[in-house]
Design a protein around this motif. Structure first.
Motif, PDB file in Angstrom:
ATOM      1  N   VAL A   1      30.895  34.068  -9.703  1.00  0.00           N
ATOM      2  CA  VAL A   1      31.688  33.000  -9.058  1.00  0.00           C
ATOM      3  C   VAL A   1      31.187  31.720 -10.002  1.00  0.00           C
ATOM      4  CG1 VAL A   1      31.371  31.303  -7.204  1.00  0.00           C
ATOM      5  CG2 VAL A   1      31.414  33.653  -6.680  1.00  0.00           C
ATOM      6  N   THR A   2      30.050  31.551 -10.325  1.00  0.00           N
ATOM      7  CA  THR A   2      29.532  30.465 -11.281  1.00  0.00           C
ATOM      8  C   THR A   2      30.291  30.546 -12.812  1.00  0.00           C
ATOM      9  OG1 THR A   2      27.339  30.891 -10.362  1.00  0.00           O
ATOM     10  CG2 THR A   2      27.470  29.235 -12.248  1.00  0.00           C
ATOM     11  N   GLY A   3      30.567  31.730 -13.046  1.00  0.00           N
ATOM     12  CA  GLY A   3      31.421  31.712 -14.358  1.00  0.00           C
ATOM     13  C   GLY A   3      32.798  31.572 -14.078  1.00  0.00           C
ATOM     14  N   ALA A   4      33.276  31.575 -12.968  1.00  0.00           N
ATOM     15  CA  ALA A   4      35.051  30.831 -12.549  1.00  0.00           C
ATOM     16  C   ALA A   4      34.553  29.688 -12.596  1.00  0.00           C
ATOM     17  CB  ALA A   4      35.277  31.602 -11.422  1.00  0.00           C
ATOM     18  N   GLN A   5      33.770  28.954 -11.974  1.00  0.00           N
ATOM     19  CA  GLN A   5      33.609  27.558 -11.852  1.00  0.00           C
ATOM     20  C   GLN A   5      33.241  26.909 -12.880  1.00  0.00           C
ATOM     21  OE1 GLN A   5      30.348  27.477  -9.053  1.00  0.00           O
ATOM     22  NE2 GLN A   5      31.599  27.348  -7.124  1.00  0.00           N
ATOM     23  N   THR A   6      32.492  27.392 -13.902  1.00  0.00           N
ATOM     24  CA  THR A   6      32.337  26.876 -15.105  1.00  0.00           C
ATOM     25  C   THR A   6      33.629  27.057 -16.055  1.00  0.00           C
ATOM     26  OG1 THR A   6      30.040  27.637 -15.299  1.00  0.00           O
ATOM     27  CG2 THR A   6      31.007  27.237 -17.271  1.00  0.00           C
ATOM     28  N   GLY A   7      34.492  27.823 -15.881  1.00  0.00           N
ATOM     29  CA  GLY A   7      35.473  28.255 -16.568  1.00  0.00           C
ATOM     30  C   GLY A   7      36.553  27.028 -16.376  1.00  0.00           C
ATOM     31  N   SER A   8      36.698  26.771 -14.979  1.00  0.00           N
ATOM     32  CA  SER A   8      37.458  25.513 -14.565  1.00  0.00           C
ATOM     33  C   SER A   8      37.212  24.310 -15.100  1.00  0.00           C
ATOM     34  CB  SER A   8      37.334  25.569 -13.041  1.00  0.00           C
ATOM     35  OG  SER A   8      37.737  27.032 -12.338  1.00  0.00           O
ATOM     36  N   LEU A   9      35.898  24.038 -14.982  1.00  0.00           N
ATOM     37  CA  LEU A   9      35.365  22.953 -15.725  1.00  0.00           C
ATOM     38  C   LEU A   9      35.780  22.783 -17.236  1.00  0.00           C
ATOM     39  CD1 LEU A   9      33.855  20.212 -15.633  1.00  0.00           C
ATOM     40  CD2 LEU A   9      31.606  21.577 -16.114  1.00  0.00           C
ATOM     41  N   LEU A  10      35.497  23.685 -17.930  1.00  0.00           N
ATOM     42  CA  LEU A  10      36.047  24.016 -19.198  1.00  0.00           C
ATOM     43  C   LEU A  10      37.277  23.799 -19.510  1.00  0.00           C
ATOM     44  CD1 LEU A  10      33.745  26.804 -20.156  1.00  0.00           C
ATOM     45  CD2 LEU A  10      33.336  24.276 -21.180  1.00  0.00           C
ATOM     46  N   ALA A  11      38.204  24.046 -18.551  1.00  0.00           N
ATOM     47  CA  ALA A  11      39.473  23.953 -18.681  1.00  0.00           C
ATOM     48  C   ALA A  11      40.021  22.599 -18.568  1.00  0.00           C
ATOM     49  CB  ALA A  11      40.332  24.955 -17.580  1.00  0.00           C
ATOM     50  N   PHE A  12      39.370  22.090 -17.621  1.00  0.00           N
ATOM     51  CA  PHE A  12      39.598  20.381 -17.501  1.00  0.00           C
ATOM     52  C   PHE A  12      39.308  19.536 -18.787  1.00  0.00           C
ATOM     53  CE2 PHE A  12      37.746  16.402 -16.224  1.00  0.00           C
ATOM     54  CZ  PHE A  12      38.942  15.602 -15.738  1.00  0.00           C
ATOM     55  N   LEU A  13      38.027  19.780 -19.183  1.00  0.00           N
ATOM     56  CA  LEU A  13      37.425  18.951 -20.316  1.00  0.00           C
ATOM     57  C   LEU A  13      38.195  19.150 -21.325  1.00  0.00           C
ATOM     58  CD1 LEU A  13      33.781  19.278 -19.481  1.00  0.00           C
ATOM     59  CD2 LEU A  13      35.071  17.582 -19.079  1.00  0.00           C
ATOM     60  N   ALA A  14      38.837  20.805 -21.661  1.00  0.00           N
ATOM     61  CA  ALA A  14      39.483  21.011 -22.936  1.00  0.00           C
ATOM     62  C   ALA A  14      40.646  20.125 -23.329  1.00  0.00           C
ATOM     63  CB  ALA A  14      39.715  22.417 -22.889  1.00  0.00           C
ATOM     64  N   THR A  15      41.198  19.603 -22.093  1.00  0.00           N
ATOM     65  CA  THR A  15      42.314  18.692 -22.424  1.00  0.00           C
ATOM     66  C   THR A  15      42.034  17.240 -22.731  1.00  0.00           C
ATOM     67  OG1 THR A  15      42.683  18.076 -20.138  1.00  0.00           O
ATOM     68  CG2 THR A  15      43.723  20.152 -20.765  1.00  0.00           C
ATOM     69  N   LYS A  16      40.807  16.948 -22.389  1.00  0.00           N
ATOM     70  CA  LYS A  16      40.408  15.389 -22.824  1.00  0.00           C
ATOM     71  C   LYS A  16      39.807  15.241 -24.144  1.00  0.00           C
ATOM     72  CE  LYS A  16      41.584  14.888 -18.606  1.00  0.00           C
ATOM     73  NZ  LYS A  16      42.985  14.541 -18.089  1.00  0.00           N
ATOM     74  N   VAL A  17      39.071  16.158 -24.811  1.00  0.00           N
ATOM     75  CA  VAL A  17      38.392  15.899 -25.757  1.00  0.00           C
ATOM     76  C   VAL A  17      39.321  15.884 -27.282  1.00  0.00           C
ATOM     77  CG1 VAL A  17      36.442  16.832 -27.165  1.00  0.00           C
ATOM     78  CG2 VAL A  17      36.469  17.004 -24.736  1.00  0.00           C
ATOM     79  N   LEU A  18      39.164  14.767 -27.933  1.00  0.00           N
ATOM     80  CA  LEU A  18      39.841  14.552 -29.201  1.00  0.00           C
ATOM     81  C   LEU A  18      39.003  15.326 -30.057  1.00  0.00           C
ATOM     82  CD1 LEU A  18      41.078  11.018 -29.072  1.00  0.00           C
ATOM     83  CD2 LEU A  18      42.181  13.173 -28.186  1.00  0.00           C
ATOM     84  N   GLY A  19      37.714  15.261 -30.315  1.00  0.00           N
ATOM     85  CA  GLY A  19      37.124  15.822 -31.299  1.00  0.00           C
ATOM     86  C   GLY A  19      35.505  15.765 -30.912  1.00  0.00           C
ATOM     87  N   GLN A  20      34.682  16.666 -31.571  1.00  0.00           N
ATOM     88  CA  GLN A  20      33.225  16.457 -31.351  1.00  0.00           C
ATOM     89  C   GLN A  20      32.467  17.220 -32.401  1.00  0.00           C
ATOM     90  OE1 GLN A  20      33.292  19.246 -27.775  1.00  0.00           O
ATOM     91  NE2 GLN A  20      31.517  20.304 -28.764  1.00  0.00           N
ATOM     92  N   TYR A  21      31.176  16.964 -32.414  1.00  0.00           N
ATOM     93  CA  TYR A  21      30.289  17.453 -33.463  1.00  0.00           C
ATOM     94  C   TYR A  21      29.703  18.843 -32.661  1.00  0.00           C
ATOM     95  CZ  TYR A  21      26.395  18.702 -36.206  1.00  0.00           C
ATOM     96  OH  TYR A  21      25.383  19.439 -37.034  1.00  0.00           O
ATOM     97  N   GLU A  22      29.901  20.001 -33.407  1.00  0.00           N
ATOM     98  CA  GLU A  22      29.141  20.953 -32.530  1.00  0.00           C
ATOM     99  C   GLU A  22      27.778  21.206 -32.652  1.00  0.00           C
ATOM    100  OE1 GLU A  22      30.749  25.823 -32.325  1.00  0.00           O
ATOM    101  OE2 GLU A  22      30.389  24.916 -34.368  1.00  0.00           O
ATOM    102  N   LEU A  23      27.211  20.758 -31.853  1.00  0.00           N
ATOM    103  CA  LEU A  23      25.587  20.528 -31.948  1.00  0.00           C
ATOM    104  C   LEU A  23      24.982  21.721 -31.896  1.00  0.00           C
ATOM    105  CD1 LEU A  23      23.173  18.430 -31.859  1.00  0.00           C
ATOM    106  CD2 LEU A  23      23.437  18.163 -29.362  1.00  0.00           C
ATOM    107  N   PHE A  24      25.336  22.672 -30.848  1.00  0.00           N
ATOM    108  CA  PHE A  24      24.682  23.889 -30.481  1.00  0.00           C
ATOM    109  C   PHE A  24      25.215  25.168 -31.124  1.00  0.00           C
ATOM    110  CE2 PHE A  24      24.873  21.275 -26.601  1.00  0.00           C
ATOM    111  CZ  PHE A  24      23.737  20.666 -26.519  1.00  0.00           C
ATOM    112  N   PRO A  25      24.215  25.809 -31.784  1.00  0.00           N
ATOM    113  CA  PRO A  25      24.868  26.996 -32.301  1.00  0.00           C
ATOM    114  C   PRO A  25      25.345  28.107 -31.515  1.00  0.00           C
ATOM    115  CG  PRO A  25      22.439  27.170 -32.299  1.00  0.00           C
ATOM    116  CD  PRO A  25      22.797  25.922 -31.670  1.00  0.00           C
ATOM    117  N   PRO A  26      26.174  29.068 -32.111  1.00  0.00           N
ATOM    118  CA  PRO A  26      26.686  30.175 -31.239  1.00  0.00           C
ATOM    119  C   PRO A  26      25.459  30.886 -30.231  1.00  0.00           C
ATOM    120  CG  PRO A  26      27.517  30.348 -33.270  1.00  0.00           C
ATOM    121  CD  PRO A  26      26.374  29.354 -33.406  1.00  0.00           C
TER     122      PRO A  26
END
Length: 353
Positions: free
Chosen positions: A103-128
């Motif tokens: 359930v939490t995974g699905a909710q997190t995925g929904s949030l990422l889907a929303f944000l993925a349409t807004k971000v123009l660019g970013q610095y990848e601060l965190f490593p894999p």
């Protein structure tokens, strides 16, 4: 606690496709962004006096699903201490835990889907996930479909807009690349924030009720920037102190990037004034749903950080010079507090004497 594979699958399935362009137009956009990112490295270095290492992997031009994958890995890295702490307190069955993770995974995925349409660019601060900070330097990520969509929506010159975006995002890459301690400093603050997570169910429930109230007020409110985000609501007192420091740092980083972008822009981007005006208007003209989401997620606070931080940087440079301002990068103690962001003279007196 979070099914990260499901989060990525959900996010990539839900995310809206980018703008409709031909294959040739898509290839040209990617080539432009790579070229302008390289140009931005020289412009930012000359303007700020800060030098960051560069190599073939320092810039990545990506699409929305790739942004989701990169940020899911980053979230996993950041949230691992909290998840471990909560897991030790978990007394439920394995089956219930598995269901909750999905359930939490699905909710997190929904949030990422929303944000993925807004971000123009970013610095990848965190490593894999699972890798140390030294395993791979952070990268500059440029989300090509979002940049193309923004320039089409605002009807601005594509070449000018792409360089304009690259100047801002390259400044973030330089900040972390030229200041060796900065990345670990941010990570240590985030770890401290995670360590202060309250696992007492009653306390969490009280804050969740407050969060529900904030959500209701956001939905029925007037859409103004004044208000509390969900992130602020669910904090412990100790976390608020840590977040104050992080907020001041993020304001500095964002404001510095805006200051550098605006300082370089007039010399290399003919239509920079038009781009800036239309971009500011675009931020204000969000739909009602987007306004609610921004407020709850703390994005409106991030927009204020751009303005507060930029005013601080501009004031310090005007009172002294760029070399004096760059003392902010010498050690963590030189970072401005939230109070000093509003009173740059206090910071100059403390650090520069």
């Amino acid at each position: 606690m979070v099914d990260w594979d499901l989060a990525v699958t959900t996010g990539t399935w839900l995310v809206r496709p980018g703008p409709v362009v031909s294959r040739a137009e898509a290839k040209a956009a990617v080539a432009d962004l790579r070229r302008f990112a390289e140009q931005a490295q020289r412009h930012v270095r000359d303007y700020t006096g800060m030098v960051a290492p560069t190599d073939g992997s320092s810039v990545a031009v990506i699409d929305r699903p790739a942004w989701i994958r990169a940020n899911a890995a980053g979230f996993q890295t950041v949230l691992e201490p909290v998840i471990d702490k909560l897991s030790k307190k978990n007394t439920g069955s394995a089956a219930a835990t598995a269901v909750g993770a999905r359930v939490t995974g699905a909710q997190t995925g929904s949030l990422l889907a929303f944000l993925a349409t807004k971000v123009l660019g970013q610095y990848e601060l965190f490593p894999p996930y699972g890798q140390s900070l030294d395993a791979r330097p952070g990268r500059l990520l440029l989300v090509a479909p979002n940049i193309v969509a923004a320039e089409q929506e605002m009807e601005v010159d594509p070449s000018d807009f792409r360089l304009w975006v690259c100047l801002h995002e390259e400044t973030h890459r330089v900040q972390f690349g030229a200041v060796p301690w900065l990345r670990e400093h941010v990570m240590s603050e985030i770890r401290a924030y995670a360590d202060e997570t309250d696992v007492d169910s009653a306390a969490v429930l009280r804050r969740l009720w407050a969060a529900a109230g904030a959500a209701y007020e956001a939905i029925r409110g007037d859409g103004s920037e004044d208000g509390t985000s969900l992130i602020e609501i669910v904090q412990t007192p100790a976390q608020r102190e840590i977040l104050d420091r992080l907020t001041a740092l993020m304001s500095l980083l964002e404001g510095h990037a805006d200051y550098v972008m605006d300082g370089i822009g007039p010399a290399v981007i003919p239509s920079v004034a038009e781009i800036r005006a239309k971009f500011q208007r675009r931020r204000k003209d969000a739909t009602r749903l987007e306004q609610v989401a921004r407020r709850l997620l703390g994005i409106e606070a991030k927009l204020r950080q751009y303005r507060d931080g930029e005013r601080f940087v501009r004031a310090v440079v005007e009172q002294t010079d760029m070399a004096t301002f760059n003392k902010v990068w010498e050690r963590p103690e030189n970072l401005p507090t939230r109070a000093e962001l509003s009173d740059p003279g206090t910071w100059v007196a403390r650090v520069h004497g």
